[in-house]
Design an enzyme around this catalytic site. Structure first.
Site, PDB file in Angstrom:
ATOM      1  N   ARG A 152       4.138   4.681   4.213  1.00  0.00           N
ATOM      2  CA  ARG A 152       2.876   4.319   4.896  1.00  0.00           C
ATOM      3  C   ARG A 152       3.203   3.995   6.346  1.00  0.00           C
ATOM      4  O   ARG A 152       4.093   3.189   6.620  1.00  0.00           O
ATOM      5  CB  ARG A 152       2.290   3.096   4.197  1.00  0.00           C
ATOM      6  N   ARG A 202       0.211  -6.719   8.046  1.00  0.00           N
ATOM      7  CA  ARG A 202       0.110  -5.273   7.799  1.00  0.00           C
ATOM      8  C   ARG A 202      -0.567  -4.562   8.969  1.00  0.00           C
ATOM      9  O   ARG A 202      -0.857  -5.180   9.991  1.00  0.00           O
ATOM     10  CB  ARG A 202      -0.704  -5.037   6.524  1.00  0.00           C
ATOM     11  N   LYS A 211       1.268 -10.484   1.337  1.00  0.00           N
ATOM     12  CA  LYS A 211       0.772  -9.620   2.416  1.00  0.00           C
ATOM     13  C   LYS A 211      -0.249 -10.372   3.265  1.00  0.00           C
ATOM     14  O   LYS A 211      -0.923 -11.305   2.774  1.00  0.00           O
ATOM     15  CB  LYS A 211       0.147  -8.360   1.840  1.00  0.00           C
ATOM     16  N   LYS A 218      -3.396  -9.565   6.231  1.00  0.00           N
ATOM     17  CA  LYS A 218      -4.155  -8.472   6.846  1.00  0.00           C
ATOM     18  C   LYS A 218      -5.083  -8.985   7.937  1.00  0.00           C
ATOM     19  O   LYS A 218      -5.751 -10.006   7.764  1.00  0.00           O
ATOM     20  CB  LYS A 218      -4.969  -7.748   5.780  1.00  0.00           C
ATOM     21  N   CYS A 278      -9.810   4.876  -4.053  1.00  0.00           N
ATOM     22  CA  CYS A 278      -8.388   4.574  -3.810  1.00  0.00           C
ATOM     23  C   CYS A 278      -7.525   5.690  -4.396  1.00  0.00           C
ATOM     24  O   CYS A 278      -8.014   6.560  -5.100  1.00  0.00           O
ATOM     25  CB  CYS A 278      -8.022   3.239  -4.445  1.00  0.00           C
ATOM     26  N   CYS A 311       0.097   5.776  -8.129  1.00  0.00           N
ATOM     27  CA  CYS A 311       0.021   4.322  -8.112  1.00  0.00           C
ATOM     28  C   CYS A 311       0.469   3.740  -9.460  1.00  0.00           C
ATOM     29  O   CYS A 311      -0.149   4.018 -10.499  1.00  0.00           O
ATOM     30  CB  CYS A 311      -1.402   3.854  -7.796  1.00  0.00           C
ATOM     31  N   CYS A 343      -8.081   0.192 -10.513  1.00  0.00           N
ATOM     32  CA  CYS A 343      -7.713  -1.110 -11.100  1.00  0.00           C
ATOM     33  C   CYS A 343      -8.371  -2.201 -10.270  1.00  0.00           C
ATOM     34  O   CYS A 343      -8.972  -1.912  -9.224  1.00  0.00           O
ATOM     35  CB  CYS A 343      -6.188  -1.264 -11.150  1.00  0.00           C
ATOM     36  N   CYS A 367      -8.197  -1.790  -3.634  1.00  0.00           N
ATOM     37  CA  CYS A 367      -7.739  -1.031  -2.449  1.00  0.00           C
ATOM     38  C   CYS A 367      -8.858  -0.221  -1.785  1.00  0.00           C
ATOM     39  O   CYS A 367      -8.802   0.050  -0.589  1.00  0.00           O
ATOM     40  CB  CYS A 367      -6.591  -0.116  -2.830  1.00  0.00           C
TER      41      CYS A 367
HETATM   42 FE1  SRM Z   1      -3.703  -1.561  -1.848  1.00  0.00          FE
HETATM   43  C1  SRM Z   1      -1.243  -2.447  -3.981  1.00  0.00           C
HETATM   44  C2  SRM Z   1      -2.846   1.652  -2.080  1.00  0.00           C
HETATM   45  C3  SRM Z   1      -5.695  -0.874   0.771  1.00  0.00           C
HETATM   46  C4  SRM Z   1      -5.277  -4.571  -2.278  1.00  0.00           C
HETATM   47  N1  SRM Z   1      -2.237  -0.582  -2.806  1.00  0.00           N
HETATM   48  C5  SRM Z   1      -1.292  -1.135  -3.609  1.00  0.00           C
HETATM   49  C6  SRM Z   1      -0.234  -0.103  -4.000  1.00  0.00           C
HETATM   50  C7  SRM Z   1       0.863  -0.163  -3.009  1.00  0.00           C
HETATM   51  C8  SRM Z   1       0.281  -0.191  -5.443  1.00  0.00           C
HETATM   52  C9  SRM Z   1       1.521  -0.991  -5.712  1.00  0.00           C
HETATM   53  O1  SRM Z   1       1.614  -2.157  -5.313  1.00  0.00           O
HETATM   54  O2  SRM Z   1       2.391  -0.460  -6.402  1.00  0.00           O
HETATM   55  C10 SRM Z   1      -1.083   1.190  -3.854  1.00  0.00           C
HETATM   56  C11 SRM Z   1      -0.304   2.466  -3.581  1.00  0.00           C
HETATM   57  C12 SRM Z   1      -1.003   3.636  -4.216  1.00  0.00           C
HETATM   58  C13 SRM Z   1      -0.406   4.932  -3.875  1.00  0.00           C
HETATM   59  O3  SRM Z   1       0.099   5.620  -4.796  1.00  0.00           O
HETATM   60  O4  SRM Z   1      -0.449   5.324  -2.717  1.00  0.00           O
HETATM   61  C14 SRM Z   1      -2.109   0.759  -2.826  1.00  0.00           C
HETATM   62  N2  SRM Z   1      -4.090   0.069  -0.777  1.00  0.00           N
HETATM   63  C15 SRM Z   1      -3.712   1.333  -1.083  1.00  0.00           C
HETATM   64  C16 SRM Z   1      -4.396   2.350  -0.191  1.00  0.00           C
HETATM   65  C17 SRM Z   1      -3.529   3.562   0.122  1.00  0.00           C
HETATM   66  C18 SRM Z   1      -5.714   2.782  -0.847  1.00  0.00           C
HETATM   67  C19 SRM Z   1      -6.346   4.031  -0.283  1.00  0.00           C
HETATM   68  O5  SRM Z   1      -6.597   4.920  -1.115  1.00  0.00           O
HETATM   69  O6  SRM Z   1      -6.597   4.111   0.913  1.00  0.00           O
HETATM   70  C20 SRM Z   1      -4.728   1.449   1.010  1.00  0.00           C
HETATM   71  C21 SRM Z   1      -3.618   1.395   2.006  1.00  0.00           C
HETATM   72  C22 SRM Z   1      -3.915   0.447   3.101  1.00  0.00           C
HETATM   73  C23 SRM Z   1      -2.958   0.485   4.239  1.00  0.00           C
HETATM   74  O7  SRM Z   1      -2.907   1.526   4.896  1.00  0.00           O
HETATM   75  O8  SRM Z   1      -2.305  -0.525   4.496  1.00  0.00           O
HETATM   76  C24 SRM Z   1      -4.862   0.097   0.324  1.00  0.00           C
HETATM   77  N3  SRM Z   1      -5.168  -2.576  -0.862  1.00  0.00           N
HETATM   78  C25 SRM Z   1      -5.945  -2.071   0.122  1.00  0.00           C
HETATM   79  C26 SRM Z   1      -7.084  -2.906   0.340  1.00  0.00           C
HETATM   80  C27 SRM Z   1      -8.229  -2.636   1.312  1.00  0.00           C
HETATM   81  C28 SRM Z   1      -8.003  -3.184   2.673  1.00  0.00           C
HETATM   82  O9  SRM Z   1      -6.961  -3.767   2.962  1.00  0.00           O
HETATM   83  O10 SRM Z   1      -8.915  -3.032   3.470  1.00  0.00           O
HETATM   84  C29 SRM Z   1      -6.977  -3.968  -0.551  1.00  0.00           C
HETATM   85  C30 SRM Z   1      -8.015  -5.097  -0.763  1.00  0.00           C
HETATM   86  C31 SRM Z   1      -7.971  -6.107   0.315  1.00  0.00           C
HETATM   87  C32 SRM Z   1      -6.920  -7.130   0.036  1.00  0.00           C
HETATM   88  O11 SRM Z   1      -5.784  -6.927   0.447  1.00  0.00           O
HETATM   89  O12 SRM Z   1      -7.218  -8.102  -0.661  1.00  0.00           O
HETATM   90  C33 SRM Z   1      -5.754  -3.750  -1.291  1.00  0.00           C
HETATM   91  N4  SRM Z   1      -3.297  -3.243  -2.905  1.00  0.00           N
HETATM   92  C34 SRM Z   1      -4.103  -4.348  -2.991  1.00  0.00           C
HETATM   93  C35 SRM Z   1      -3.547  -5.257  -3.967  1.00  0.00           C
HETATM   94  C36 SRM Z   1      -4.140  -6.629  -4.376  1.00  0.00           C
HETATM   95  C37 SRM Z   1      -3.641  -7.693  -3.481  1.00  0.00           C
HETATM   96  C38 SRM Z   1      -4.019  -9.075  -3.962  1.00  0.00           C
HETATM   97  O13 SRM Z   1      -4.241  -9.951  -3.132  1.00  0.00           O
HETATM   98  O14 SRM Z   1      -4.053  -9.295  -5.162  1.00  0.00           O
HETATM   99  C39 SRM Z   1      -2.380  -4.640  -4.459  1.00  0.00           C
HETATM  100  C40 SRM Z   1      -1.421  -5.195  -5.516  1.00  0.00           C
HETATM  101  C41 SRM Z   1      -0.490  -6.203  -4.985  1.00  0.00           C
HETATM  102  O15 SRM Z   1      -0.362  -6.442  -3.790  1.00  0.00           O
HETATM  103  O16 SRM Z   1       0.176  -6.808  -5.828  1.00  0.00           O
HETATM  104  C42 SRM Z   1      -2.269  -3.369  -3.782  1.00  0.00           C
HETATM  105 FE1  SF4 Z   2      -3.599   1.490  -7.233  1.00  0.00          FE
HETATM  106 FE2  SF4 Z   2      -5.323  -0.306  -8.045  1.00  0.00          FE
HETATM  107 FE3  SF4 Z   2      -4.877   0.009  -5.456  1.00  0.00          FE
HETATM  108 FE4  SF4 Z   2      -6.191   1.861  -6.752  1.00  0.00          FE
HETATM  109  S1  SF4 Z   2      -6.882  -0.259  -6.473  1.00  0.00           S
HETATM  110  S2  SF4 Z   2      -4.496   2.224  -5.336  1.00  0.00           S
HETATM  111  S3  SF4 Z   2      -5.247   1.822  -8.743  1.00  0.00           S
HETATM  112  S4  SF4 Z   2      -3.428  -0.732  -6.907  1.00  0.00           S
END
Ligand code: SRM
Ligand code: SF4
Length: 563
Positions: free
Chosen positions: A79, A148, A212, A214, A437, A443, A482, A486
């Site tokens: 990323r 981030r 993390k 943001k 997502c 993922c 899930c 994201c």
């Molecule tokens: Fe996310 C984890 C993809 C935006 C909340 N996110 C992940 C992971 C890395 C899975 C992992 O931990 O193994 C995913 C990778 C999937 C893959 O195969 O590529 C993933 N997140 C994404 C992306 C690519 C979704 C998309 O389709 O665009 C976004 C990449 C953002 C970036 O460029 O930095 C993405 N993730 C978000 C957002 C939205 C935002 O930030 O605006 C959220 C919700 C906002 C927030 O952070 O609360 C988000 N991602 C999470 C979480 C839950 C965090 C939490 O507080 O519980 C996880 C899981 C974790 O961190 O344990 C996670």
């Molecule tokens: Fe993976 Fe869940 Fe984030 Fe979708 S919402 S990319 S399934 S961690």
């Protein structure tokens, strides 16, 4: 080290990995050389995130590999860190080639305005980072317990202050980078530091953040950046096209765990205002908030470690007092602002300087050539003429940007040649307002499909909307595989959150502006039930809504949520 950290009874395993990592180095350099496996050690998997990478495996191929007694098909996701989502055409061309040479080839625009590449084999990881570096791109801190990618309102045509605000995003990102030189040593073969004092890190120390972090910046009245879903949101306060300062909102975050009531999505709370004419104050306030989270965030339970939980535990007054104490000045009272939309402006737009912008519809942010649309080829051709910059939006969209009047026809011609004008114009309102997502197959946390499934579900939903004469309604619909959020499904008017294969919780009642979270309406629905439910809900909406009432507002008025 603060008292809170010192007395913390049991640090999570990630805390220990960070602290003994020698500035995020761990054994990454050695692990990359191990040809016996496509993976790296568990500890290094935690550390590699800070370098912008995740070790994943192809979940579609797990069974087949297990039958053949082969290890999982491991590969890295990388990323990039692109504050405010801006690339020059030269950088876009480099990205195109890196994607082709080292990854699956698909360029994925993320919901944080940056790019992910998937399927990068271990032997390709270093060459990928080196190729990005040659294009002045890096992946430092794109993942991990640090600040981030800083997001920022994406549309320059929206406001004359856009460039100013965009520059803040880049500066905030720079300010909050870790000081360790590990990235340069491991991935770019730079010489090892002999004097470690050069990388002493007053902000992150050896602990980094509990989780993390943001940051996003919005320019009202558009909240397309979903500013309130960030740990720290800045809302530009503007008077007569002059940027006065920013309201500061903290405690946004969407991640939750099914069945764990201690975890929850939360929108950020506005706690004050900082003027922008005194840069020092703005940057000090941001830095200070990060240090408060560093010192008071939960380091025992990662599920409860985001700033939103720290805020709910200690309260907004505590944060205001700590900011005043640590920064030496108090936040001023928040200023009034209004969000009245949350949109990408599709099609052509012109800014106050006469430059042109074309916002393209890119479904789920996936740039690839399909049988019907040569999107990737078209974008390479556009980048090749060097007349447009590339700006990503937080809705996984793309703006061909900063185009001079004399070059507009040329770009329009390429868009027409590849049928991208029609592709954007003909996409339905709900599709253009949708996000999915990544989810399967990469993922590791996905419980259900998302970006591979939403396009099909949307085709069914479009039919329902047409049948109810609602096809022009720009309902905000989002899906995730899930509950991690994201695709920001909890901030949608219709949110689908995966619970298991083919099953989703249906969330309703979010607003159009991104200032209200939605709520669960029904759980564990399959496709047939989803469509049956929506058919009835759309029928009622069409029949009983007040003029101008959005679907989300109507749903709330009808109390379409679980008690
Ligand atoms: Fe996310 C984890 C993809 C935006 C909340 N996110 C992940 C992971 C890395 C899975 C992992 O931990 O193994 C995913 C990778 C999937 C893959 O195969 O590529 C993933 N997140 C994404 C992306 C690519 C979704 C998309 O389709 O665009 C976004 C990449 C953002 C970036 O460029 O930095 C993405 N993730 C978000 C957002 C939205 C935002 O930030 O605006 C959220 C919700 C906002 C927030 O952070 O609360 C988000 N991602 C999470 C979480 C839950 C965090 C939490 O507080 O519980 C996880 C899981 C974790 O961190 O344990 C996670
Ligand atoms: Fe993976 Fe869940 Fe984030 Fe979708 S919402 S990319 S399934 S961690």
């Amino acid at each position: 080290m603060s008292e809170t950290t010192k007395i913390s009874p049991n640090l999570s395993s990630t805390e220990r990995i960070k602290q003994k990592s020698d500035g995020l180095r761990g054994t990454l350099a050695e692990g990359l050389l191990d040809e016996l496996t496509g993976a790296i050690s568990d500890d290094d998997q935690a550390l590699v995130k800070f370098h912008g990478m995740y070790l994943q495996d192809d979940r579609d191929r797990r069974e087949e590999r297990a039958e053949k007694k082969l290890e999982r098909l491991f590969a890295f996701m990388i990323r990039l860190r692109i504050p405010g989502g801006f690339l020059t055409p030269e950088q876009y061309i480099a990205l195109h080639h890196v994607a082709g040479e080292h990854s699956t080839g698909t360029i994925k625009i993320t919901t944080r305005q940056t790019i992910q590449l998937h399927g990068i084999l271990k032997s390709h990881a270093k060459p990928t980072i080196k190729a990005f570096s040659a294009a002045k791109l890096d992946s430092i801190s794109a993942c991990g317990d640090v600040n981030r990618n800083v997001t920022c309102a994406a549309h320059p045509a929206q406001s004359p202050i856009h460039a100013q605000v965009h520059a803040f995003a880049a500066r905030i990102s720079e300010m909050l980078l870790p000081k360790t030189k590990a990235y340069y040593e491991i991935w770019l073969d730079q010489e090892k530091l002999t004097d470690k004092s050069e990388e002493e890190d007053a902000l992150y120390q050896d602990r980094y953040l509990p989780r993390k972090f943001k940051i996003g910046i919005a320019i009202p009245p558009n909240n397309e950046v979903d500013v309130l879903t960030n740990d720290l949101g800045l809302i530009a306060i503007i008077e007569n096209d002059v940027l006065l300062g920013f309201n500061v909102a903290i405690g946004g975050g969407l991640g939750a765990t099914h069945g764990n009531a201690e975890t929850y999505p939360r929108l950020a709370s506005v706690i004050g205002y900082v003027p922008a004419n005194d840069d020092d104050r703005l940057f000090k306030a941001i830095y200070t908030i990060v240090t408060i989270q560093r010192d008071y965030g939960n380091r025992s339970d990662r599920k409860l470690a985001r700033l939103k939980y720290t805020l709910d535990k200690y309260g907004a007054d505590f944060f205001r007092e700590e900011i005043a104490k640590r920064a030496g000045f108090a936040l001023e009272p928040a200023r009034p602002y209004v969000f009245n939309e949350r949109v990408d402006y599709f099609g052509w737009q012109q800014n106050h300087q006469g430059l042109w912008y074309y916002t393209l519809f890119i479904e789920s942010g996936r740039v690839y050539d399909s049988e019907t649309l040569a999107l990737k080829t078209a974008l390479l051709e556009i980048a090749g003429i060097g007349k447009a910059n590339f700006r990503f939006t937080t809705n996984q969209g793309l703006i061909l940007a900063d185009i001079k009047k004399k070059d507009k026809a040329l770009i329009n011609g390429i868009l027409e040649k590849y049928q991208l004008l029609a592709h954007t114009e003909n996409a339905s309102a709900i599709r253009k307002n949708s996000i999915a997502c990544v989810a399967l197959p990469t993922c590791g946390l996905a419980l259900a499909e998302s970006q591979r499934y939403l396009p099909t579900l949307l085709t069914h939903i479009e039919k329902l909307l047409t049948a109810h004469e609602l096809d022009k309604e720009a309902i905000i619909l989002r899906m995730t595989g899930c509950p991690n959020g994201c695709g920001r499904p909890y901030a949608a008017e219709i949110g689908f959150v995966g619970t298991g294969p083919g099953k989703y919780n249906l969330h309703l009642c979010g607003d159009h502006e991104g200032t209200r979270l939605n709520r669960i309406y029904k759980e564990n629905l399959d496709e047939a039930t989803i469509l049956k439910e929506l058919d009835v809900l759309f029928w009622l909406y069409k029949k009983e809504r007040i003029t101008g009432e959005s679907f989300g507002d109507f749903a709330l008025r009808q109390k379409w949520y679980k008690a």
